[in-house]
Scaffold this motif. Structure first.
Motif, PDB file in Angstrom:
ATOM      1  N   MET A  85       0.884  -1.182  -0.019  1.00 18.43           N
ATOM      2  CA  MET A  85       0.066  -0.106  -0.107  1.00 18.43           C
ATOM      3  C   MET A  85       1.025   1.267   0.081  1.00 18.43           C
ATOM      4  O   MET A  85       0.541   2.106  -0.693  1.00 18.43           O
ATOM      5  CB  MET A  85      -0.919  -0.062   1.205  1.00 18.43           C
ATOM      6  CG  MET A  85      -2.042  -1.016   1.224  1.00 18.43           C
ATOM      7  SD  MET A  85      -3.163  -0.288  -0.125  1.00 18.43           S
ATOM      8  CE  MET A  85      -4.691  -1.343   0.184  1.00 18.43           C
ATOM      9  N   ALA A  86       1.962   1.201   0.864  1.00 20.14           N
ATOM     10  CA  ALA A  86       2.775   2.474   0.796  1.00 20.14           C
ATOM     11  C   ALA A  86       3.460   2.715  -0.558  1.00 20.14           C
ATOM     12  O   ALA A  86       3.680   3.789  -1.059  1.00 20.14           O
ATOM     13  CB  ALA A  86       3.788   2.092   1.972  1.00 20.14           C
ATOM     14  N   ARG A  87       3.675   1.699  -1.087  1.00 17.61           N
ATOM     15  CA  ARG A  87       4.569   1.695  -2.318  1.00 17.61           C
ATOM     16  C   ARG A  87       3.483   2.251  -3.510  1.00 17.61           C
ATOM     17  O   ARG A  87       4.102   3.098  -4.366  1.00 17.61           O
ATOM     18  CB  ARG A  87       5.061   0.337  -2.680  1.00 17.61           C
ATOM     19  CG  ARG A  87       6.262  -0.218  -2.295  1.00 17.61           C
ATOM     20  CD  ARG A  87       6.879  -1.522  -2.849  1.00 17.61           C
ATOM     21  NE  ARG A  87       7.132  -1.159  -4.333  1.00 17.61           N
ATOM     22  CZ  ARG A  87       7.649  -2.059  -5.201  1.00 17.61           C
ATOM     23  NH1 ARG A  87       7.548  -3.435  -4.826  1.00 17.61           N
ATOM     24  NH2 ARG A  87       7.914  -1.837  -6.211  1.00 17.61           N
ATOM     25  N   THR A  88       2.302   2.163  -3.637  1.00 12.44           N
ATOM     26  CA  THR A  88       1.471   2.569  -4.406  1.00 12.44           C
ATOM     27  C   THR A  88       0.577   3.712  -4.038  1.00 12.44           C
ATOM     28  O   THR A  88      -0.291   4.163  -4.716  1.00 12.44           O
ATOM     29  CB  THR A  88       0.330   1.398  -4.726  1.00 12.44           C
ATOM     30  OG1 THR A  88      -0.150   0.775  -3.679  1.00 12.44           O
ATOM     31  CG2 THR A  88       1.064   0.172  -5.497  1.00 12.44           C
ATOM     32  N   GLY A  89       0.755   4.021  -2.786  1.00  7.94           N
ATOM     33  CA  GLY A  89       0.321   5.439  -2.252  1.00  7.94           C
ATOM     34  C   GLY A  89      -1.278   5.123  -1.781  1.00  7.94           C
ATOM     35  O   GLY A  89      -2.055   6.226  -1.988  1.00  7.94           O
ATOM     36  N   GLN A  90      -1.635   3.942  -1.492  1.00  3.52           N
ATOM     37  CA  GLN A  90      -3.107   3.685  -1.375  1.00  3.52           C
ATOM     38  C   GLN A  90      -3.270   3.636   0.258  1.00  3.52           C
ATOM     39  O   GLN A  90      -2.102   3.407   1.062  1.00  3.52           O
ATOM     40  CB  GLN A  90      -3.687   2.417  -2.050  1.00  3.52           C
ATOM     41  CG  GLN A  90      -3.388   2.300  -3.635  1.00  3.52           C
ATOM     42  CD  GLN A  90      -3.625   1.146  -4.063  1.00  3.52           C
ATOM     43  OE1 GLN A  90      -4.844   0.596  -4.138  1.00  3.52           O
ATOM     44  NE2 GLN A  90      -2.583   0.504  -4.619  1.00  3.52           N
ATOM     45  N   ARG A  91      -4.643   3.775   0.552  1.00  2.00           N
ATOM     46  CA  ARG A  91      -4.933   3.385   2.101  1.00  2.00           C
ATOM     47  C   ARG A  91      -5.216   2.024   2.251  1.00  2.00           C
ATOM     48  O   ARG A  91      -5.980   1.513   1.241  1.00  2.00           O
ATOM     49  CB  ARG A  91      -6.147   4.364   2.247  1.00  2.00           C
ATOM     50  CG  ARG A  91      -5.964   5.859   2.328  1.00  2.00           C
ATOM     51  CD  ARG A  91      -6.995   6.439   2.864  1.00  2.00           C
ATOM     52  NE  ARG A  91      -7.456   6.298   3.937  1.00  2.00           N
ATOM     53  CZ  ARG A  91      -8.751   6.742   4.513  1.00  2.00           C
ATOM     54  NH1 ARG A  91      -9.246   7.675   3.745  1.00  2.00           N
ATOM     55  NH2 ARG A  91      -8.984   6.432   5.703  1.00  2.00           N
TER      56      ARG A  91
END
Length: 249
Positions: free
Chosen positions: A239-245
């Motif tokens: 999630m952090a890599r793709t900028g998602q919650r």
């Protein structure tokens, strides 16, 4: 190193030590016995049972993932949208029939052993993976998909290079739920002669030995918690890599 991680590593080390040399922990379970009952289950290797248990879960989860993600991809394509109700019904089969019922239906066809357990876990794991894969593929940022079309990417390239990578954290959340459910549910496989940790629990029930029940349940429970935490950490990293919650589940 964070305290939470240290605790998990200690618990993992103790779990591995117990699985490899369970007799070293006999003093822990001795108070749970009575009338000279053995504190440790020795009719079968706890290490072999654990490996077999996890192997069955892994095979069933991989099969469920391949089918569930494949169906999600199919119904999110224009040519496959009409198959959504049918795909959802198929994914719901495992939740409609309890694993015990699936085992009862599968044994006459497949016989006793691992096969009926694999079928039960496979069906039971479809729904969470399918629903999460469907959510992941249908909630992609429109700007990203439009940009992919704008640079001339083919449908196949958009799926493999854009859609699936972005949807992977959400799909992994479904896999996480499926795996944890399967780790616990696989214990019933021992009722049809599958080699799982349920063998220890059943032996305890048959002999009224609380020590056997406790050690079988403890290994299964700790494994489920550790696997859940490991997959949750992987999900957060993706999630952090793709900028998602992260989805709450």
């Amino acid at each position: 190193m964070k305290p939470g991680l240290i605790i998990r590593l200690v618990v993992l080390a103790l779990l591995v030590a117990f699985i490899i040399t369970p007799t070293s922990f006999a003093w822990v379970f001795q108070p749970l016995t009575r009338n000279g009952q053995p504190p440790i289950y020795v009719q079968n290797s706890l290490l072999n049972l654990t490996i077999s248990h996890l192997t069955i879960v892994a095979i069933a989860t991989i099969a469920s993932t391949l089918l569930a993600v494949g169906l999600a991809i199919l119904v999110t394509r224009p040519f496959g949208a009409e198959f959504l109700p049918l795909s959802r019904s198929l994914a719901n089969i495992g939740q409609t029939f309890p694993p015990v019922a699936v085992l009862a239906l599968a044994v006459p066809v497949l016989g006793f052993g691992t096969a009926p357990t694999l079928v039960a876990l496979f069906l039971y794991g479809l729904l969470p993976i399918f629903e999460n894969a469907l959510t992941g593929l249908t909630t992609l940022p429109p700007a990203v998909t439009e940009a992919a079309r704008g640079v001339g990417m083919t449908d196949r390239q958009r799926l493999l290079d854009v859609e699936l990578p972005l949807a992977t954290p959400v799909i992994l959340a479904g896999i996480r739920l499926s795996v944890v459910i399967s780790v616990a549910t696989a214990t019933i496989g021992s009722t049809v002669a599958a080699s799982t940790l349920g063998e220890v629990i059943i032996a305890g029930l048959l002999s009224n030995n609380l020590a056997f029940i406790a050690q079988g349940g403890l290994v299964v429970g700790v494994m489920a918690v550790l696997i859940y935490d490991a997959l949750s950490a992987l999900e957060r990293a993706l999630m952090a890599r793709t900028g998602q919650r992260r989805l709450q589940s």
